[in-house]
Design an enzyme around this catalytic site. Sequence first.
Site: not given
Ligand code: F6R
Length: 284
Positions: A88, A163, A165, A170
Site C-alpha cells: 500500500d 482492527n 486490517h 479496513e
Molecule cells: C503496512 C500495512 C499494515 C500494517 C499494520 C500493522 O504496509 O499494510 O497493514 O501491517 O497496520 O502495523 P504495525 O506492524 O506497525 O503494527
Amino acid sequence: MQHATAPVGGGARMQVLICTSPAQAARSAASAVLAGLPGARKEACNDGLPPVLGLATGSSPLGLYAELGRAVERSEAWFGDAQGFALDEYIGLPAGHPQSYRRILEREVCAVIGLATHRLHVPDATAETTGTAAGFTRRAHDYERQIIDAGGIDVQILGIGVNGHLGFNEPGSALSSRTRVKRLAAQTRADNARFFADPADVPTHCLTQGLGTIARARRLVLIATGSGKAAAVAAAVEGALSASCPASILQWHPDAVVVLDGAAAARLRNRSYYDDAAAGLGTP
Ligand code: F6R
C-alpha cells in the site's frame, strides 16, 4: 527455478507458529518466507523466474527483514534479481517524504536485504501525481498489471492492524477486492500518528492491494507480536471468515503461515493444538 507453488488438493493449510519471543518469531517468519522463495537462493538465480516478494511496512516485519538481511550475509539468500511489491501507499504525501511507504521500504527493506530500488514497485499515489478518481483507478489497474506481469507474488509478508486490517483493507473491505483507493479507519490513523509530527498530518486515504490481490499470492506469511494484536489475531485465526476481520482471509488461503509471539497468541483457544501441529504431531 520455477515460482513456488501453493499446495494443491488436500495440501492446503494454515500453519500457526507460536514463538517464545519476538526475536524467535522474526527468525521463524524469515524461514517461512525463504521456504516459499526457492528462487532467492543465489545458486538458483539463473534457473528461471526471479523471486517476487510482497512487502508490508510497519513495525511488525522489521525483525523479519533484519533476519532476511542476515541470511543474505550468510549467503543463504540473495535478492539481487528479486522484485518487491508494496502492499500500500498513502495518497498525497510529496514524493520523497520520509513516511511515504516507498521511502520506508527503500530504507527498511531494500537497504537491508539488497533488493534493487528500481525493482521495488509501490502504488503511485504521491502529491505530485494526485489527480482524479479515474486517474487513481487507472493507477490501481496498472499496479495489478505489474504484479501479473511479474508472474504473481510468491510470498506476501503481512502485519495485522489492531482492527484486523490487512494492508489498508479496513473492516468491511470486500473479500475479493483488488488494488483501489481506501479511506483509512480512524483507528489506523491514530495508530500511525506516531510516525508524524502532528496527528493531523496522517493522510486520510491510500492506494492498497485488495484482499483478493493479497489472496492470489502463493504464500502468505503474517507476523504479529505483542498483546495489542492478541484480539485481532484471535479474530483472524479462529473467528468467522468475514469482511469484518479482513485478516480472516488467511483461513481460506491454501498456504498461510501465521507467526506469533506468546503475547499475540494469548487469546487463541486452540493454542495447544497449534503447538502440537508445529511439533509434527498433526496438520492444521
Ligand atoms: C503496512 C500495512 C499494515 C500494517 C499494520 C500493522 O504496509 O499494510 O497493514 O501491517 O497496520 O502495523 P504495525 O506492524 O506497525 O503494527
